[in-house]
Design a protein around this motif. Structure first.
Motif, PDB file in Angstrom:
ATOM      1  N   PHE A 155      43.120  17.816  45.212  1.00  0.00           N
ATOM      2  CA  PHE A 155      41.864  18.146  45.890  1.00  0.00           C
ATOM      3  C   PHE A 155      40.690  18.244  44.919  1.00  0.00           C
ATOM      4  O   PHE A 155      39.545  17.954  45.284  1.00  0.00           O
ATOM      5  N   SER A 156      40.919  18.642  43.681  1.00  0.00           N
ATOM      6  CA  SER A 156      39.817  18.695  42.715  1.00  0.00           C
ATOM      7  C   SER A 156      39.344  17.286  42.365  1.00  0.00           C
ATOM      8  O   SER A 156      38.146  17.040  42.201  1.00  0.00           O
ATOM      9  N   GLU A 157      40.280  16.351  42.286  1.00  0.00           N
ATOM     10  CA  GLU A 157      39.901  14.959  42.052  1.00  0.00           C
ATOM     11  C   GLU A 157      39.148  14.394  43.258  1.00  0.00           C
ATOM     12  O   GLU A 157      38.199  13.607  43.103  1.00  0.00           O
ATOM     13  N   ALA A 158      39.547  14.813  44.462  1.00  0.00           N
ATOM     14  CA  ALA A 158      38.839  14.360  45.669  1.00  0.00           C
ATOM     15  C   ALA A 158      37.401  14.859  45.675  1.00  0.00           C
ATOM     16  O   ALA A 158      36.476  14.122  46.044  1.00  0.00           O
ATOM     17  N   LEU A 159      37.197  16.105  45.261  1.00  0.00           N
ATOM     18  CA  LEU A 159      35.837  16.640  45.169  1.00  0.00           C
ATOM     19  C   LEU A 159      35.031  15.894  44.112  1.00  0.00           C
ATOM     20  O   LEU A 159      33.851  15.581  44.312  1.00  0.00           O
ATOM     21  N   ASP A 179      45.157  28.032  43.217  1.00  0.00           N
ATOM     22  CA  ASP A 179      44.207  29.079  42.837  1.00  0.00           C
ATOM     23  C   ASP A 179      43.161  29.222  43.934  1.00  0.00           C
ATOM     24  O   ASP A 179      42.511  28.248  44.309  1.00  0.00           O
ATOM     25  N   LEU A 180      42.984  30.455  44.437  1.00  0.00           N
ATOM     26  CA  LEU A 180      42.009  30.706  45.497  1.00  0.00           C
ATOM     27  C   LEU A 180      40.675  31.203  44.965  1.00  0.00           C
ATOM     28  O   LEU A 180      39.728  31.388  45.743  1.00  0.00           O
ATOM     29  N   LYS A 181      40.574  31.440  43.671  1.00  0.00           N
ATOM     30  CA  LYS A 181      39.321  31.942  43.095  1.00  0.00           C
ATOM     31  C   LYS A 181      38.262  30.844  43.069  1.00  0.00           C
ATOM     32  O   LYS A 181      38.582  29.659  43.085  1.00  0.00           O
ATOM     33  N   ARG A 182      37.003  31.274  43.003  1.00  0.00           N
ATOM     34  CA  ARG A 182      35.902  30.316  42.919  1.00  0.00           C
ATOM     35  C   ARG A 182      35.970  29.576  41.591  1.00  0.00           C
ATOM     36  O   ARG A 182      36.144  30.192  40.538  1.00  0.00           O
ATOM     37  N   GLN A 183      35.820  28.267  41.640  1.00  0.00           N
ATOM     38  CA  GLN A 183      35.926  27.436  40.449  1.00  0.00           C
ATOM     39  C   GLN A 183      34.716  26.525  40.337  1.00  0.00           C
ATOM     40  O   GLN A 183      34.011  26.286  41.315  1.00  0.00           O
ATOM     41  N   SER A 184      34.482  26.026  39.131  1.00  0.00           N
ATOM     42  CA  SER A 184      33.372  25.096  38.907  1.00  0.00           C
ATOM     43  C   SER A 184      33.926  23.728  38.516  1.00  0.00           C
ATOM     44  O   SER A 184      34.992  23.629  37.901  1.00  0.00           O
ATOM     45  N   ALA A 238      26.938  19.393  38.850  1.00  0.00           N
ATOM     46  CA  ALA A 238      27.821  20.573  38.823  1.00  0.00           C
ATOM     47  C   ALA A 238      27.999  21.089  40.243  1.00  0.00           C
ATOM     48  O   ALA A 238      27.071  21.037  41.057  1.00  0.00           O
ATOM     49  N   ALA A 239      29.208  21.587  40.525  1.00  0.00           N
ATOM     50  CA  ALA A 239      29.493  22.142  41.855  1.00  0.00           C
ATOM     51  C   ALA A 239      30.433  23.333  41.706  1.00  0.00           C
ATOM     52  O   ALA A 239      31.235  23.401  40.771  1.00  0.00           O
ATOM     53  N   GLU A 240      30.312  24.281  42.623  1.00  0.00           N
ATOM     54  CA  GLU A 240      31.228  25.417  42.694  1.00  0.00           C
ATOM     55  C   GLU A 240      31.965  25.359  44.034  1.00  0.00           C
ATOM     56  O   GLU A 240      31.349  25.089  45.068  1.00  0.00           O
ATOM     57  N   TYR A 241      33.275  25.640  43.982  1.00  0.00           N
ATOM     58  CA  TYR A 241      34.071  25.532  45.208  1.00  0.00           C
ATOM     59  C   TYR A 241      35.231  26.524  45.150  1.00  0.00           C
ATOM     60  O   TYR A 241      35.543  27.083  44.097  1.00  0.00           O
TER      61      TYR A 241
END
Length: 381
Positions: free
Chosen positions: A235-239, A191-196, A217-220
Motif C-alpha cells: 500500500f505504501s508503494e501504491a500511494l 503499522d497504524l501510526k501516522r507516517q510520512s 511529501a504526504a502524511e497517511y
C-alpha cells in the motif's frame, strides 16, 4: 559362597535400587517388571536377562515395549502412563507441576508412572492454533518452543493472521504464539501510526515544455489494515505511485508561471484525486504538499535575469517618483518664500549658519542686515 549357591540352585540375585526399575526376560521372553528390592530369579544356563532403567529419565524407551504391553497388559498398566495424540492434537505433559514435554500430533510417549505424578493436557489445534498466553510463557521458560511460532505485535500496530494463506483474524498488540503442527502460519504486521512518504526528484514536463523536478511529501495512516493488505501488494508503494501520477497529470496541464504562482491550488487539485484513490484501499491521506520545484540550470538563469530586470524597473520607477516629489517640494517652498519675506530671511539665516560652521572666523560689518544683503548680492553674482 553365594555365587556357588546361585550356580547350584540355578538362580540369580538381582538388586534393584529405589531410583531404578528393571525388566526381567528369561530365554528372551518378558517375565516381569522388578520393583526396588532384592529378587531371586531363575537363571539356568544363563538364560536370564535384566534390562535396568533409571527413573531420572522418566521416558520408557525399550526394544521390548510392544512385547511388554502385549504379554503383560496388567503389569504395563500398573507401571506406565501412556500419552497418545491424534492427527490435530497437542499434549502438554507436566511432571510434578513442572512442564516436562510438548507432544505433537500423531505421537506416542510411554512414561514410568512412579516417576510422576503426571498431568496431561490435550489441545485440539483444529479448532484454534493459538497457544494460551499463560501456557506460552511456561513453554518459553522451559525452553521448549520448537513446537510453536512466536509473533510479537507492539503498540500502534495490528497483526493480520493468515493460516494456510487464508486470512483468519486480526491480532491486537501483545505476544501471540501458534502451534507448529504442519500448517503454514503467517502474521503480517501493519503499522497504524501516522507516517510520512516523500516522493523526491520527480521529473515532469509542463504545458510550455519546460522540464522541472519536484519534491512531494504526504502524511497517511492505515485505517483498514485488512483492505490495505488484501487489495494491493504494497500500500505504501501504491500511494507513492498515486502521488506521481496525480501530480504528473496536474502539473502537465499548467505552464511554469502558473505552477510557480499557484502552488497551493496545484496541491489541492492533486490531493483530491490521491485521497479518493487511497480511501478505496484503506488509507487515510491527510497532508499533501508540493515541497520544491527545481528548475534546470539554464531556466534558472533566464528567470534570474527576468527577476533582475523587473526589480531594476521597479527601482527606476521609485527613483523617478522620489525625484518628482523632491522637485514638487522645492517648488512649494519657493512659492511660500515668495509670498512671505520672513520665511526668506529665515532660510538666509540657515544658510549663514551652515557657512559659519565651515569657517574659523567670521567678521560682521554694518550689522546682520548688511551681511545678509552682501550674501544675497554674492549669490546673485
Amino acid at each position: 559362597m553365594k555365587t556357588i549357591l546361585e550356580k547350584l540352585l540355578g538362580r540369580l540375585r538381582v538388586l534393584v535400587k529405589e531410583n531404578e526399575r528393571a525388566v526381567a526376560l528369561y530365554k528372551g521372553e518378558i517375565q516381569a517388571v522388578l520393583m526396588p528390592g532384592e529378587h531371586w530369579l531363575a537363571n539356568r544356563r544363563g538364560n536370564l536377562e535384566i534390562s535396568r532403567h533409571d527413573l531420572k529419565n522418566p521416558e520408557f524407551v525399550s526394544a521390548y515395549e510392544k512385547a511388554l504391553f502385549d504379554k503383560l497388559p496388567d503389569v504395563a498398566a500398573r507401571h506406565f502412563t501412556v500419552v497418545r495424540t491424534g492427527r490435530t492434537d497437542i499434549a502438554v505433559i507436566e511432571r510434578d507441576g513442572a512442564l516436562h514435554a510438548v507432544l505433537v500430533p500423531d505421537r506416542k510417549l510411554v512414561l514410568w508412572t512412579d516417576a510422576g505424578p503426571w498431568k496431561v493436557t490435550s489441545v485440539d489445534t483444529a479448532a484454534d492454533l493459538a497457544v494460551d498466553p499463560a501456557l506460552m510463557r511456561r513453554i518459553g521458560q522451559a525452553r521448549k518452543t520448537e513446537h510453536m511460532f512466536l509473533h510479537p505485535v507492539v503498540d500502534g500496530q495490528v497483526g493480520l493472521l493468515f493460516v494456510d494463506g487464508v486470512y483468519a483474524r486480526t491480532l491486537a498488540a501483545g505476544a501471540h504464539a501458534f502451534w507448529n503442527v504442519g500448517r503454514m502460519v503467517q502474521v503480517k504486521v501493519v503499522d497504524l501510526k501516522r507516517q510520512s512518504l516523500d516522493v523526491a526528484g520527480q521529473e515532469m514536463l509542463t504545458k510550455d515544455r519546460v522540464t522541472i523536478r519536484v519534491n512531494i511529501a504526504a502524511e497517511y495512516r492505515v485505517v483498514d489494515p485488512v483492505t490495505a493488505v488484501s487489495t494491493v501488494k504494497d500500500f505504501s508503494e501504491a500511494l507513492y505511485r498515486a502521488l506521481q501520477y496525480a501530480f504528473r497529470k496536474t502539473l502537465g496541464a499548467l505552464t511554469l508561471d502558473q505552477i510557480l504562482d499557484k502552488k497551493v491550488t496545484v496541491d489541492e487539485e492533486a490531493a483530491a484525486k490521491v485521497r479518493t484513490d487511497m480511501a478505496a484501499i484503506g488509507l487515510e491521506v491527510s497532508d499533501i504538499a508540493l515541497k520544491d520545484v527545481i528548475l534546470p540550470g539554464e531556466m534558472r538563469e533566464i528567470l534570474n535575469q527576468v527577476v533582475s530586470a523587473e526589480k531594476q524597473a521597479e527601482a527606476n520607477v521609485i527613483r523617478r517618483r522620489e525625484e518628482t516629489n523632491a522637485t514638487r517640494s522645492l517648488l512649494n517652498t519657493a512659492k511660500v518664500m515668495a509670498e512671505n519675506p520672513v520665511m526668506l530671511r529665515l532660510k538666509e539665516l540657515e544658510a549663514l549658519e551652515a557657512i559659519a560652521d565651515k569657517v574659523e572666523r567670521l567678521t560682521v560689518h554694518n550689522g546682520t542686515g548688511g551681511l545678509l544683503n552682501d550674501l544675497v548680492k554674492l549669490r546673485d553674482s
